[in-house]
Scaffold this active site. Structure first.
Site, PDB file in Angstrom:
ATOM      1  N   TYR A  53      48.559  -5.221  40.238  1.00 51.28           N
ATOM      2  CA  TYR A  53      47.504  -5.215  39.213  1.00 51.28           C
ATOM      3  C   TYR A  53      47.457  -3.847  38.525  1.00 51.28           C
ATOM      4  O   TYR A  53      47.443  -2.821  39.195  1.00 51.28           O
ATOM      5  CB  TYR A  53      46.186  -5.519  39.915  1.00 51.28           C
ATOM      6  CG  TYR A  53      44.959  -5.698  39.045  1.00 51.28           C
ATOM      7  CD1 TYR A  53      44.952  -6.549  37.962  1.00 51.28           C
ATOM      8  CD2 TYR A  53      43.782  -5.024  39.373  1.00 51.28           C
ATOM      9  CE1 TYR A  53      43.800  -6.729  37.199  1.00 51.28           C
ATOM     10  CE2 TYR A  53      42.624  -5.203  38.629  1.00 51.28           C
ATOM     11  CZ  TYR A  53      42.642  -6.055  37.540  1.00 51.28           C
ATOM     12  OH  TYR A  53      41.503  -6.237  36.800  1.00 51.28           O
ATOM     13  N   HIS A  54      47.417  -3.861  37.183  1.00 54.40           N
ATOM     14  CA  HIS A  54      47.377  -2.635  36.377  1.00 54.40           C
ATOM     15  C   HIS A  54      48.683  -1.858  36.371  1.00 54.40           C
ATOM     16  O   HIS A  54      48.681  -0.643  36.166  1.00 54.40           O
ATOM     17  CB  HIS A  54      46.194  -1.733  36.782  1.00 54.40           C
ATOM     18  CG  HIS A  54      44.867  -2.289  36.360  1.00 54.40           C
ATOM     19  ND1 HIS A  54      43.678  -1.982  36.999  1.00 54.40           N
ATOM     20  CD2 HIS A  54      44.536  -3.137  35.362  1.00 54.40           C
ATOM     21  CE1 HIS A  54      42.680  -2.625  36.405  1.00 54.40           C
ATOM     22  NE2 HIS A  54      43.187  -3.335  35.401  1.00 54.40           N
TER      23      HIS A  54
ATOM     24  N   HIS B  36      48.683  -5.470  31.889  1.00 54.59           N
ATOM     25  CA  HIS B  36      48.119  -6.656  32.551  1.00 54.59           C
ATOM     26  C   HIS B  36      49.033  -7.876  32.428  1.00 54.59           C
ATOM     27  O   HIS B  36      48.565  -8.964  32.092  1.00 54.59           O
ATOM     28  CB  HIS B  36      46.747  -6.994  31.964  1.00 54.59           C
ATOM     29  CG  HIS B  36      45.696  -5.972  32.257  1.00 54.59           C
ATOM     30  ND1 HIS B  36      45.555  -4.824  31.541  1.00 54.59           N
ATOM     31  CD2 HIS B  36      44.710  -5.938  33.184  1.00 54.59           C
ATOM     32  CE1 HIS B  36      44.543  -4.120  32.007  1.00 54.59           C
ATOM     33  NE2 HIS B  36      44.015  -4.771  33.015  1.00 54.59           N
TER      34      HIS B  36
ATOM     35  N   TYR C  50      40.423  -8.456  28.333  1.00 55.37           N
ATOM     36  CA  TYR C  50      41.359  -9.438  28.930  1.00 55.37           C
ATOM     37  C   TYR C  50      41.625 -10.621  28.001  1.00 55.37           C
ATOM     38  O   TYR C  50      42.050 -11.681  28.433  1.00 55.37           O
ATOM     39  CB  TYR C  50      40.890  -9.928  30.308  1.00 55.37           C
ATOM     40  CG  TYR C  50      41.074  -8.910  31.411  1.00 55.37           C
ATOM     41  CD1 TYR C  50      41.477  -7.617  31.126  1.00 55.37           C
ATOM     42  CD2 TYR C  50      40.862  -9.233  32.743  1.00 55.37           C
ATOM     43  CE1 TYR C  50      41.647  -6.679  32.131  1.00 55.37           C
ATOM     44  CE2 TYR C  50      41.041  -8.306  33.757  1.00 55.37           C
ATOM     45  CZ  TYR C  50      41.428  -7.035  33.449  1.00 55.37           C
ATOM     46  OH  TYR C  50      41.610  -6.118  34.449  1.00 55.37           O
TER      47      TYR C  50
END
Ligand SMILES: *[C@@H]1O[C@H](CO)[C@@H](O)[C@H](O)[C@H]1NC(C)=O
Ligand SMILES: *[C@@H]1O[C@H](CO)[C@@H](O)[C@H](O)[C@H]1NC(C)=O
Ligand SMILES: *[C@@H]1O[C@H](CO)[C@@H](O)[C@H](O)[C@H]1NC(C)=O
Ligand SMILES: *[C@@H]1O[C@H](CO)[C@@H](O)[C@H](O)[C@H]1NC(C)=O
Ligand SMILES: *[C@@H]1O[C@H](CO)[C@@H](O)[C@H](O)[C@H]1NC(C)=O
Ligand SMILES: *[C@@H]1O[C@H](CO)[C@@H](O)[C@H](O)[C@H]1NC(C)=O
Ligand SMILES: *[C@@H]1O[C@H](CO)[C@@H](O)[C@H](O)[C@H]1NC(C)=O
Ligand SMILES: *[C@@H]1O[C@H](CO)[C@@H](O)[C@H](O)[C@H]1NC(C)=O
Ligand SMILES: [Cu+2]
Length: 508
Positions: A358-359, A451, A140
C-alpha cells in the site's frame, strides 16, 4: 529548471551512484542499490521535458492525517545524476496525497483532489500552479485524459464525504470543471466490505475513440462512459470469473489492438484475500461489449501491486500482498513477475529487496529501467515507511547468461520530436541492422503512478520502413483515442533489446 522561487526548504538531499561498488545488474540481482528519499514516494510521474521524476507524499514526509496542512512534501529524482532534491510545496494550498493524476496533451501533470479534496494543481515542467477546484471533493478517485484533451474523473469517497461521486470533466484550456450529473458513480461500485467509502475507489479508466472512456474495473462489471451532455454509461460485460478486484492493476500493453491486461486485486480494499487472477480484456467500438479471456494466473496472489508496461510489450507486475492490510508489510508478495503477450505466461523475477505494498509506486524510466519505490505513509508512527526506491533492470538487458549486458541499439536522431497523431517519425540508428537481426519500434505513453493506478501508460507498436540501412520512417496511428496526444517514449528494439527512449510530443 527547479521551481526554487515558489518553494520553501529546497535542498539536495543526496547524490549517489546506482551501484556504489561498480557492480553491474544481473538477472539474478537486477536491482540497483537503494536510492534514499527524504519522503515516501507514494505518487510519481516522469516530467517529459526534463526526464526528472517528481515524487510526493503528503503534508508530511512519512505520515499523514486527513485535514492536515494543505501543503505537500515533494522530491525530484534525476536518474542520470542520481540526485534527489526535496521541496515543500505550500503555495498551492493542496495536500496532494491520494489524488488522481493525468498527463495532458502538453505533458503537464494534472493532480486533483486527495487530502485537500477539491483542489487541482498542475506541474508544468517548471513550477506547480493552482488551477480551478473540482465541483465534488474527492480522494481515491481516478482520472484519465480523453482523446479531445479534456480530463474525466469519477469516484473517490475516501475523501470529501461518502457517496454521490459522479463524473466531472476538466477542460484544461478553459481551466473549468463541468459536472456530468448522469455519469453516475453507482455504475462503478464494487461490493466492498468497507461500504461506499471504499467501493468507488481507484476506477480502471481508459481513454478510447471519440472521447469515450472504458472502465475495466475494479468492479467485475465493466462499462463505457460517454461524456457528452451530462454523460451516459453503457454496460460492457463482466471480467469472466474475476470478482471485484479492488487495488488490482491494469495495463493497456497493446493499444493497437485494444488489449488490456488485468491482474490481481481483492474483493475488498482492506483485510481481504488477494487473487492471482489474470484477464485479457479486448475493447473495440465505444459502447460495444468487451471480449474477456481468462489467462493462466500469476505465480503469486497480490493486491496493492503496480504494473509497468515494458518497451517490448511485456508487463512487469511488482509488489503487493496476498492478504491486504493497509499500512502493513505482512504477507508481502516479494517475487515480481513478467507477463509475455506471446506465450501468455508469467515468469518470476528475483525477489524484491524491500516489500512494496500500500502506497508504493512503480514507473518506466527513459532508460527502459523501472523505478520501484515507497510503501507505508501511515497515519502515525509505523515500521512500514519506505523512504526509498530501487531501479529494476528487466531481463532484456542481459545476454542469455544473465550476466553480460546486451548491446543496446542507439537512436542517434529523430526527424522531428513533435509529430501529429497519424503523422510520420523519421528515426536514425547508429548502426545498420544486419539481415539476421530483428528490429522493432514501440512507443509507451509517459505516465504517473500512485495507489496501483497509472491511467496514462499505454503502448503502441509501429512497422518501420527502411529508407536507408540506418534511417527509418514510422507511421503513427491516426485515432487520437488510441494514440493519445501528449508525451511518449520512443524505443527501438534490436533482437528484443531496447534503446534508451527518445521523448516525442504527439500533437492532436
Ligand atoms: C521532511 O524531512 C526533512 C528532511 O528530510 C525535514 O527537514 C523536514 O522538516 C521534514 N518535514 C516534515 C513536514 O516532516
Ligand atoms: C541505463 O541502463 C544501463 C544498462 O543498459 C545501465 O548501465 C545504466 O546504469 C543505466 N542508467 C541509468 C541512469 O539508469
Ligand atoms: C461520437 O460520439 C457522439 C456522441 O456519442 C456520437 O454522436 C457520434 O456519432 C460519435 N462519432 C463516431 C464517429 O462514432
Ligand atoms: C443536465 O443536467 C442538468 C441538471 O441536472 C439539467 O438541467 C440539464 O437539462 C441536463 N442537460 C442535458 C443535456 O440533459
Ligand atoms: C442517463 O444515463 C442513462 C444510462 O447511463 C441513459 O440511459 C440515459 O439516457 C441518460 N439520460 C440523459 C438525460 O442523458
Ligand atoms: C484493516 O484490516 C486490519 C485487519 O483486520 C485492521 O486491523 C485494520 O484496522 C484495518 N484498517 C482499516 C483502515 O480499515
Ligand atoms: C496473512 O494472511 C492471512 C490470510 O491469508 C491472515 O489470516 C493473516 O492475518 C495475515 N497476516 C498478516 C500479518 O497480515
Ligand atoms: C516539426 O514539427 C513542427 C510542429 O508540428 C512543424 O512546425 C515543423 O514543420 C516540423 N518539421 C519538420 C522538419 O517536419
Ligand atoms: Cu492513500
Amino acid at each position: 529548471m527547479r521551481p526554487h522561487t515558489l518553494l520553501l526548504g529546497a535542498f539536495v538531499l543526496t547524490t549517489e551512484a546506482l551501484f556504489h561498488d561498480g557492480r553491474q545488474p544481473t538477472l539474478a540481482n537486477p536491482y540497483s542499490d537503494q536510492i534514499k528519499f527524504p519522503l515516501v514516494p507514494v505518487a510519481v510521474a516522469v516530467v517529459p521535458t526534463t526526464k526528472i521524476l517528481v515524487a510526493w507524499s503528503s503534508f508530511k514526509n512519512d505520515s499523514f492525517f486527513v485535514h492536515g496542512d494543505d501543503i505537500t512534501q515533494t522530491a525530484f529524482y534525476d536518474p542520470e545524476a542520481c540526485a534527489v532534491e526535496h521541496f515543500t510545496v505550500s503555495h498551492l494550498r493542496h495536500d496532494m496525497f491520494c489524488p488522481s493524476i493525468s498527463l495532458d496533451f502538453q505533458g503537464r501533470i494534472v493532480v486533483a483532489g486527495g487530502d485537500t479534496e477539491e483542489r487541482t494543481s498542475v506541474f508544468d515542467g517548471q513550477d506547480w500552479k493552482p488551477v480551478s477546484d473540482m465541483h465534488i471533493p474527492r480522494g481515491y478517485h481516478s482520472s484519465t485524459i480523453l482523446s479531445d484533451g479534456r480530463i474525466f474523473t469519477i469516484g473517490g469517497s475516501f475523501s470529501g464525504g461518502i457517496g454521490g461521486k459522479n463524473g466531472e470533466v476538466y477542460d484544461v484550456n478553459k481551466d473549468e470543471w463541468t459536472l456530468l450529473s448522469n455519469a453516475s458513480a453507482e455504475t462503478i461500485l464494487t461490493k466492498d466490505e468497507g461500504g461506499l467509502y471504499r467501493s468507488d475507489n481507484h476506477a480502471w479508466l481508459f481513454a478510447w475513440s471519440n472521447a469515450s472512456v472504458f472502465q475495466a474495473g475494479p468492479s467485475t462489471r465493466m462499462n463505457w462512459f460517454d461524456i457528452n451532455d451530462n454523460g451516459t454509461s453503457t454496460p460492457a460485460g463482466i471480467r469472466n470469473n474475476d470478482g471485484d478486484a479492488m487495488t488490482g492493476t491494469v495495463a493497456m500493453y497493446d493499444a493497437n489492438k485494444g488489449k488490456i491486461l488485468s491482474l490481481g486485486g481483492a474483493p475488498s480494499y482492506n483485510d481481504s484475500d488477494a487473487t492471482a487472477n489474470a484477464h485479457l480484456i479486448t475493447i473495440g467500438k465505444p459502447g460495444s461489449q468487451a471480449t474477456v479471456e481468462t489467462l493462466e494466473p500469476m505465480h503469486s496472489t497480490r493486491t496493492f501491486a503496480n504494473s509497468v508496461i515494458l518497451p517490448d510489450g511485456k508487463v512487469f507486475v511488482v509488489g503487493g500482498q496476498s492478504h491486504s492490510v493497509v499500512f502493513s508489510d505482512g504477507n508481502s508478495s516479494m517475487i515480481p513477475e513478467i507477463w509475455d503477450p506471446e506465450t501468455k505466461k508469467f515468469t518470476e523475477m528475483a525477489a524484491l529487496p524491500i516489500p512494496r505494498n500500500y502506497h508504493s509506486s512503480a514507473i518506466l524510466l527513459p532508460n527502459a529501467t523501472v523505478f520501484i519505490g515507497g510503501g507505508g505513509l501511515c497515519p502515525g508512527e509505523c515500521d512500514t515507511n519506505h523512504l526509498n526506491a530501487h531501479t529494476f533492470f528487466p531481463p532484456y538487458f542481459y545476454e542469455a547468461d544473465g550476466v553480460t549486458l546486451a548491446t543496446r541499439p542507439i537512436i542517434t536522431s529523430v526527424g522531428n520530436s513533435t509529430v501529429q497523431v497519424g503523422g510520420t517519425l523519421y528515426a536514425t540508428l547508429s548502426q545498420p541492422v544486419a539481415s539476421n537481426e530483428k528490429l522493432t519500434w514501440s512507443m509507451v505513453r509517459m505516465g504517473s503512478s500512485t495507489h496501483t493506478v497509472n491511467t496514462d501508460q499505454r503502448r503502441v507498436y509501429m512497422s518501420p520502413q527502411a529508407l536507408t540501412p540506418t534511417l527509418f520512417t514510422l507511421n503513427l496511428l491516426s485515432d487520437p483515442g488510441v494514440m493519445l496526444p501528449g508525451y511518449w517514449y520512443l524505443f527501438a528494439l534490436l533482437n528484443g533489446v531496447p534503446s534508451k527512449a527518445e521523448i516525442i510530443l504527439v500533437q492532436p
